[in-house]
Design an enzyme around this catalytic site. Sequence first.
Site, PDB file in Angstrom:
ATOM      1  NE  ARG A  71     -64.138   0.151  15.508  1.00 15.01           N
ATOM      2  CZ  ARG A  71     -64.927   1.028  16.240  1.00 15.01           C
ATOM      3  NH1 ARG A  71     -65.723   2.015  15.323  1.00 15.01           N
ATOM      4  NH2 ARG A  71     -64.589   1.530  17.316  1.00 15.01           N
TER       5      ARG A  71
ATOM      6  CB  SER B 264     -59.822  -3.667  18.775  1.00 18.36           C
ATOM      7  OG  SER B 264     -59.791  -2.629  20.052  1.00 18.36           O
TER       8      SER B 264
ATOM      9  CD  GLU C 223     -61.912  -3.152  15.522  1.00 20.69           C
ATOM     10  OE1 GLU C 223     -61.228  -2.210  15.627  1.00 20.69           O
ATOM     11  OE2 GLU C 223     -62.843  -3.521  16.036  1.00 20.69           O
TER      12      GLU C 223
END
Length: 309
Positions: free
Chosen positions: A175, A224, A294
């Site tokens: 990420r 998410s 995130e």
Amino acid sequence: MIVSAQQNPDVFTALRGRVTHAAPLAPQTWFRVGGQAETLFRPADTDDLCTLQRRVSNLVPMTIIGAASNLIIRDGGLPGITVKLGRGFNEITTDGDGMIAGAAALDATVAEHAAQAGLAGLEFLCGIPGTIGGAIAMNAGAYGSDIASVLDWVELALDGDIARLEASRLSLSYRHAALPPGCAVVRARLRTRPGNTADIIARMQDIRAARDAAQPVRARTGGSTFRNPDGQKAWELIDAAGCRGLSRGGAQVSEKHCNFLLNTGEATAADLEALGEEIRQRVQASCGTTLHWEIKRIGIPFHHPECQS
């Protein structure tokens, strides 16, 4: 010192894109929350974007957004210029053993184009909301693959020029992509391999079915919320901490998937962010693990002391 874009209206002279001052941003985001953009600019194409970059002082904040699917824009809005990439940045073409996609091309649409061309390896994109630009910026991934595994090169608009960087220069990790500060992704090349169209489509159908079964895909959500800690799943930690269904104002933890926050109808960005911080505190107290966001949170907070970075 931050300078207002409206103090220099000549910045937008002769540009072909659309300029809107005091533009509501909530309708632009998947969460449907957030304040206004001081100035919202939709560039017509890459040349338009580069011209703007050359004209704008470093003292004027510039924020690039795409589909805003994994983003919370705070209730105080965004100062300076918000650039939304859309038409002019969504072309998708086949390129030998790969696909070239504009930054505003939807991930799922790129996967569909590849499937129709008999090119495999991008099926995972059909399960990721948002655009290619955003996927590259966070090295998005799902269903056993990620951008790092397929990215060949990316073209960036930076200080009014276009630069092409090989994927190896982005230090792609979980990420994360090390993009130069102030740049805008404009297009990228993704590697594929030959495949059977029917098999590729079947794989995409399986991914969509799995996503529909596990995630609140029809809700106002941002994907998410937290990154998975090493060797752990964020949703399991959130569930174990008693956060399933937890709410704050109009924000709620999804009953279907604990790592998704929902706007149940009247949530503010502050509600969502405060709920996220409460989840982090509860998980820390429950198991000693610190969850990291995130979802990207940007803009000016609206006087909510519980919202911390």
